[in-house]
Design a protein around this motif. Structure first.
Motif, PDB file in Angstrom:
ATOM      1  N   GLY A 156       0.783  -1.231   0.000  1.00 26.48           N
ATOM      2  CA  GLY A 156       0.000   0.000   0.000  1.00 26.48           C
ATOM      3  C   GLY A 156       0.811   1.275   0.000  1.00 26.48           C
ATOM      4  O   GLY A 156       0.236   2.375   0.001  1.00 26.48           O
ATOM      5  N   LEU A 157       2.123   1.177  -0.039  1.00 32.94           N
ATOM      6  CA  LEU A 157       2.954   2.371   0.107  1.00 32.94           C
ATOM      7  C   LEU A 157       3.211   3.112  -1.202  1.00 32.94           C
ATOM      8  O   LEU A 157       3.941   4.114  -1.211  1.00 32.94           O
ATOM      9  N   LEU A 171      12.897   5.498  -7.130  1.00 34.53           N
ATOM     10  CA  LEU A 171      12.637   4.321  -7.957  1.00 34.53           C
ATOM     11  C   LEU A 171      11.690   3.369  -7.235  1.00 34.53           C
ATOM     12  O   LEU A 171      11.883   3.061  -6.052  1.00 34.53           O
ATOM     13  N   CYS A 172      10.685   2.884  -7.990  1.00 34.78           N
ATOM     14  CA  CYS A 172       9.633   2.045  -7.422  1.00 34.78           C
ATOM     15  C   CYS A 172       9.494   0.777  -8.264  1.00 34.78           C
ATOM     16  O   CYS A 172       8.865   0.806  -9.334  1.00 34.78           O
ATOM     17  N   ASP A 218      17.954   8.183  -4.662  1.00 35.58           N
ATOM     18  CA  ASP A 218      17.862   8.737  -3.313  1.00 35.58           C
ATOM     19  C   ASP A 218      16.927   7.883  -2.459  1.00 35.58           C
ATOM     20  O   ASP A 218      17.193   7.652  -1.277  1.00 35.58           O
ATOM     21  N   ILE A 219      15.839   7.429  -3.078  1.00 34.90           N
ATOM     22  CA  ILE A 219      14.836   6.641  -2.346  1.00 34.90           C
ATOM     23  C   ILE A 219      14.418   5.444  -3.188  1.00 34.90           C
ATOM     24  O   ILE A 219      14.126   5.578  -4.380  1.00 34.90           O
ATOM     25  N   SER A 220      14.401   4.273  -2.563  1.00 37.47           N
ATOM     26  CA  SER A 220      13.827   3.056  -3.141  1.00 37.47           C
ATOM     27  C   SER A 220      12.518   2.773  -2.421  1.00 37.47           C
ATOM     28  O   SER A 220      12.510   2.614  -1.198  1.00 37.47           O
ATOM     29  N   LEU A 221      11.415   2.720  -3.175  1.00 40.31           N
ATOM     30  CA  LEU A 221      10.101   2.486  -2.572  1.00 40.31           C
ATOM     31  C   LEU A 221       9.481   1.256  -3.221  1.00 40.31           C
ATOM     32  O   LEU A 221       9.225   1.250  -4.427  1.00 40.31           O
ATOM     33  N   THR A 222       9.258   0.216  -2.430  1.00 39.30           N
ATOM     34  CA  THR A 222       8.684  -1.033  -2.950  1.00 39.30           C
ATOM     35  C   THR A 222       7.328  -1.286  -2.320  1.00 39.30           C
ATOM     36  O   THR A 222       7.204  -1.368  -1.092  1.00 39.30           O
TER      37      THR A 222
END
Length: 384
Positions: free
Chosen positions: A20-21, A138-139, A174-178
């Motif tokens: 859900g993120l 990056l997702c 900078d951010i990895s969002l899975t």
């Protein structure tokens, strides 16, 4: 096998993981200082609805968004260069890559060009990037690439029909969002082939001459997760199994980004460049033969690798060698992975040229066992 490195570092982006993120994309871009987001994805993700959710999150965060989806599988230099022109034309200031390795590597390529100029081929190799990249989120929406945490970008050179391997700390986001929920719409065949990419990342990272205790921890964790959940994820698509594969991709990505890879990827890149073939499928075919080639020089690590694959060998190296090879073959067969280069459309007459190209790939530098052109050709013949 002890690492040859007495001193080492371990680098990862900020990591956000959880179901859900995807709704947090906008807030991530905003706290990186963004006002106008350049969102890179693909048409398949748009059709599945995930792009709409990402755009909604970005707009809810009070940011503008420019959407770019002129991306194909194995992203091309021309697509990346067009994307960079669009980023500049619209005055964007942060990049979000949403999708599999193709979308995320394309996002990295756009980031490289908008800050450094030139052609993407100018940055082939190691540490050729000199100006800081724009903020990058990056997702991943597959379970294998590891691009969301890695220091690699792989782009196809359409003129030379080869893959450009770009390696630099600059291309780690900078951010990895899975968000593992995105795997719900991943086609069955890609559950298998992207997870086998994670499997190859973990095994090559574990055997790399640049491996350390930190990379080994993540490599073995990835192997445990893949060996536990791959077959069930392919056959039943249970959310918990898919989440385990997403975790495996993350752990394997952290491992190989810091320890690098080996012969599997050195060979897979020229094959993918010449044939525009699925990267995970190529890895699935090559991995067993490369492991058999590597075993004589990595024997002391085999019991731990066997444990990672779910088997106890009580430290017996001979037993571990047999167990590792059998467990790997059985897992790939049960998951329905391709098992021959022939089945991927590779022409036998191209094998010598593929071996020659692999010798120039940066991934071969950290192979645990040295290989010349004839060694690489022999591996390709056995995998054919």
């Amino acid at each position: 096998m002890e690492s040859s490195l007495n001193h080492y570092k371990f680098e990862v982006p900020e990591i956000i993981f959880g179901r859900g993120l995807l709704t947090q994309i906008g807030s991530c871009a905003r706290r990186l200082g963004g006002h106008k987001v350049f969102l890179v994805s693909d048409q398949g993700l748009f059709a599945s609805g995930w792009v709409d959710r990402a755009i909604r999150s970005i707009m809810d965060a009070g940011l503008e968004v420019i959407y770019y989806d002129n991306i194909t599988s194995n992203p091309k230099d021309l697509e990346v260069e067009e994307g960079a022109r669009e980023y500049i034309r619209h005055g964007c200031d942060v990049i979000v890559g949403l999708g599999g390795g193709s979308s995320m590597d394309a996002a990295k390529g756009v980031a490289i060009l908008v800050s450094n100029g030139g052609r993407i081929r100018d940055f082939e190799g190691s540490d050729k990037i000199f100006r800081p990249l724009p903020p990058l989120v990056l997702c991943p929406t597959t379970c294998g690439t590891g691009s969301d945490v890695s220091q690699f970008a792989i782009i196809n050179d359409t003129e030379r029909r080869c893959k450009l391997t770009i390696m630099s700390r600059c291309v780690a986001p900078d951010i990895s969002l899975t968000d593992p929920d995105t795997l719900e719409t991943l086609p069955d065949e890609y559950v298998c082939t992207t997870a086998t990419d994670a499997l190859s990342h973990a095994m090559e990272a574990f055997f790399s001459v640049a491996s350390t205790t930190l990379t080994d921890v993540h490599a073995i964790k990835a192997l445990r997760l893949v060996s536990t959940s791959l077959v069930n994820a392919v056959r039943e698509r249970r959310p918990d199994d898919l989440e385990n594969l997403a975790r495996a991709s993350l752990h394997a990505g952290m491992a190989f980004s810091n320890s690098l890879l080996g012969i599997v990827h050195a060979l897979a890149h020229p094959i993918g460049g010449l044939y525009d073939a699925n990267h995970g499928s190529i890895n699935a075919v090559l991995l067993p033969e490369v492991i058999r080639y590597d075993i004589p020089v990595v024997s002391e690590k085999l019991p731990e690798l066997a444990w990672g694959l779910g088997h106890r060998t009580d430290g017996n190296i001979g037993t571990a060698s047999e167990v590792v090879q059998e467990a790997l073959d059985n897992m790939l067969d049960a998951a329905g992975a391709p098992r021959s280069l022939r089945s991927l459309g590779v022409d036998r007459k191209d094998l010598p040229e593929l071996a020659r190209r692999a010798l120039k790939d940066v991934c071969i530098v950290t192979s645990p066992r040295e290989a010349d052109e004839q060694d690489l050709l022999s591996i390709l013949e056995k995998a054919y």
